[in-house]
Write an enzyme that holds these catalytic residues in place. Sequence first.
Site: not given
Lengths: 1029, 126
Positions: A49, A71, A407
């Site tokens: 909001h 929202e 990795n």
Amino acid sequence: MLMTQDQEEIKIFLDELEENLNYLDDAIIALEENPQDKETLEEIFRVAHTIKGSSGFLGLTNLVNLGHAMESVFMEFFNGNIAVQKDVIDTLLECKDSISSIGKALKTGSNPDSIATDELIERVNAFLKGGAAAAAEKKPEAKKAAKKASSSESGLPDDIEIIPGSIFVRLWISPNELAPSIRAFLVHKRLSDIVEIIKQEPSEDILDSDEFTDEYDREVRFWVQADVTKEEVQKAVSVDLIEKVEVYDDQDIKTEGDSEKSAAKPVKKQAAQTQVKDEIEASDSVRIPVNRLDVLLNLVGELVIANSGFLQIQDDLKSMPELLSINKAVRDRTRDLFRISGDIQELIMKSRLVPVGQLFSRFKRFVRDYSSKTGKSIILRIAGEETEIDKKIIDEMIKPLTHIVRNSVDHGIEFPDERKSTGKSPEGTLSLEATQEGNYINIIVKDDGKGIDAEKILQKAISKGIINKEEADTYSEEEAIHLIFHPGFSTKDEVTDMSGRGIGMDVVKTSVEALNGNIIIDSKVDRGTIMTIKLPLTLAILNALIVKVGQEKFCIPMATIIETQKVERKNFLTIEGNEMVRLRDTIVPVVRLTEVFQIEPSEESYETEELALIIVDFNDSLVGLLVDEFLNRQEMVIKSLAEHFRPIEGVSGASILGDGNIILILDVQGIMKLFKDLRDKILTDRQSQVDTKKLQDDISRLKLYSAQKKSEYTEEPEAIPEDIEYEDDSVSKPKVKLYTSDKPQEPQEEIEDKNFLPEIKETKQPKGETTLVKEVETVGEGFFADEDDMGYDTFSDKSSDSEYDTDDLSDEVKSRIELAEEMQNIDSVKKLHKLFESDNFDLLKQWLLQGNSRAVQGLQQLTGNSAIKVGQSRARKLSSDKTAMLLQKLEKSTSGMVSFILPVLPLDGAIHFILTHNNAMKIVKHMLQELSLPSPEHLDLEPLMEVTNILGAAYTNSLTAVTEVMVEPGTPEIIRGTAQIKEMIEKKIASGSYSVLYIENQYLWDEEDILAELLILLPEIKVLQDKAE
Amino acid sequence: MSEIAGTKVLIVDDSGYMRQVIRKYLEPQGFVIVGEAQDGWEAIQMFDELRPDVVTMDISMKKMGGIEATKKIKSIDAAAKVIMVSALGEARFIKEAIKSGASDFIIKPFAEERLVSSITSVIKKG
């Protein structure tokens, strides 16, 4: 449409936005894990909001729309109308990313409106619509039903996504098409030849799978650019086996569309919101730009130096007793100053501290996305996230840590199947932990993947010319593993991080060391890898040991010092020019700093009995740095030399002592490099004594010490997984008698007389006659009269016809080679491995069912006999000995039969098609009858080659479909007996035994009569893995 | 029927049986078989000589396979119509051939109608 705003205002907006977005990232994922958490939901809603509001104020409509969309979804979550599921969460995360991109655009000055958000918002709205509808959860059947409903009806279906400026076409693939994905591919190509394709539904993967025919009703949809006419699109897609084509353009859609569709357009009303003022809440924190903190820190440094200046004065005054009273006053004031500045120092340090959890939680998203993209299952555990560390350090550690995590996740943690096959749980665990140890923080990245193979590293290092074979032999496992930090080690293709810039383990190491930290690896093959990064709590201040070398003073960071020792001269020894010192029960190599920095040693150093040695950690082994004197330990404020000087090897920075003198900070890595470079020169200055036995002992003791040292970092070893035993198939004796043949089989005699052999001539192509068949007929007249005889047929010599140039290698051959190379890819090999699992025959069954069905279909079609069906179909896994025995017996019992072999590529397998002479005639007769051709008087083997082709392809095709590995048939050949197959299989026996999947499929002409048999032999995948290595 | 009568077809397949099949299916329909080639190399030569309306092309043949032959034929005449005829397990090659310009593909074993319909479609719609 951006109103002209104060640059400052935009900056504040962007800072706030970044904060909010970081929060959203974590919170959305947290929500996925805990959908019931109302508190988080409320907070997320508030944040979305806020974003919406502030954006509105700045006129950033696309941001407003995104914020609003998110929202609304959160609202629906709260009300329970939409379930918190992966697909929604994924879309929400995309929204967050989109907002982030818009923010970036704003920051760099490009047009934020250029970031397209319509499509994303459409998708969010789709969820909202689904939520608003009766069903709170989207069931797959509902989706299917919707699709089915729309498929059978003409006209634009309701759930169609509309892309403006495009032409939309939907078509259906005929059920007669056996290969719908190839059909779709053909259509795709024809379309793309004339126009750009924007989107295709379903995707190629679905087209290739069974899903397509079940759920999608063979409907395919394309969206293409409206650069061509509808008629052209229609023409392009209307190939054979395509039914019912519908083409729509914008006009059609507009007239078809109802108000519902336009309502799907995002709400643009909320342009200029002025609510923002209400939403700025009073908060109890103040934002400070980081560079302001940097300045503060610098000042603190100055303060520390000034402080120590006072201490110096104090010392000087001590030696002037007449000034005792002033001395006392100075001492008291100094003490106060010290205390206050100490407090300030501490507070400022603290204000730069930030919990390491901030860094760690970024990886939640990364691991999640990565897992779902690759199909690996990875659990991320985080511990010690409250541990605080300097913000700058965190910023510097993002890339290195990302590389390490990457990795682990890319190369460390295996796919669930492989993990299961070594007895591990299918989910891999990656843990990120932070602990505090005095003035240092340890960041530990641990995975339970397949570990780093020291052998492989050594091989790689040798092949890259980093070390030679002799050196490699002397490396311990730890030393070998630490080779990955060598700059030459990573290659370009391994070295790109997500943004495409290079980072390898060497950069990770230098980054860590630039922060005055260090990194150690502990790894065990198949158990996992632990990377420990040790970092000082703060950047600016360093705990160091000040030492004297000659007339110079240097300081060495405490982090790298294991211990300091005064060692008697007699414990020093020189072996082959290398100076070593006996330390307790081990040997440590010695590096004289006087030599490395080419400084004249002090007079005293020649005389003292005891020499000052600093034992430091260098790549996981110990080295002794020889200095002239230890002075004291001190907290140093680091001043960087960077702006003023070229980088000096061995020196990582400088500081100012209390007396105003500058002191250089040494760095062990650099020293060792200098040492190596200068070694030759140093060696010629020394006497060398060679004592080889002692040398051996000493070196091995050195390694032993290092190994012991290493164990400090090792975890409790987990239970070693037991080798998984493959059970031999329970059937004791292989069934050898395969047929009830018409006549008793008699052992055949080798037909030696070559006069019977037809000649293969290189003929120019006459009109329409099948030359080769003719040859056999004429020459073989009378030869085939006796049905028990099996003649040689030189059709099989096709393969040995080596008259073509090697450049002229047919595409086929070239592609076969490619395929074989592709099989070197371990991933695809693993998938195929599943077939050999003793405890799970599902895959095998799936394959054979499909293969059998297609094969029988083919036979029925070719012969016109729809009564053909599969009699028996059995699969066994046999050891190589049993297979060899079986093939031998098979050879005996099938001698005299008609027999073909079809290689299975690239698995080095074989398909063996066997039938009696009579049955062979039967099949050919029927095949020719279908063509209204007369039955041959003698056996024409040529059509049977096609049969072998077609049957074999049926099985290889379904094998591909079921394992997702490209398996293809080779070219069929006629063979006599099974010797060829045996040879093929026997070639695989490298060392030891392996197993073969042996599959027998029997076809019946009608209820009872056996028509033919097809055997499939696949050697076990382990063999292929060996080949790949 | 009239639209396809007289259509010239070149059959390319290393299997005598297959060539027979295709001929058997097509001739009654009015197609004219202008030639039969046993490998890609012959196929190209014969195409250049005879300029058929349609070529049926087997994929795996010795000396030069169907994909390469298709490519070369398309380079002789970009509008050449080549239909790939192949066993099911050769999906990858079929796609390769399509990329090289094949107009359609047929999976063996095929029914007469399938072959005829494919050629008809290719002639009419290009």
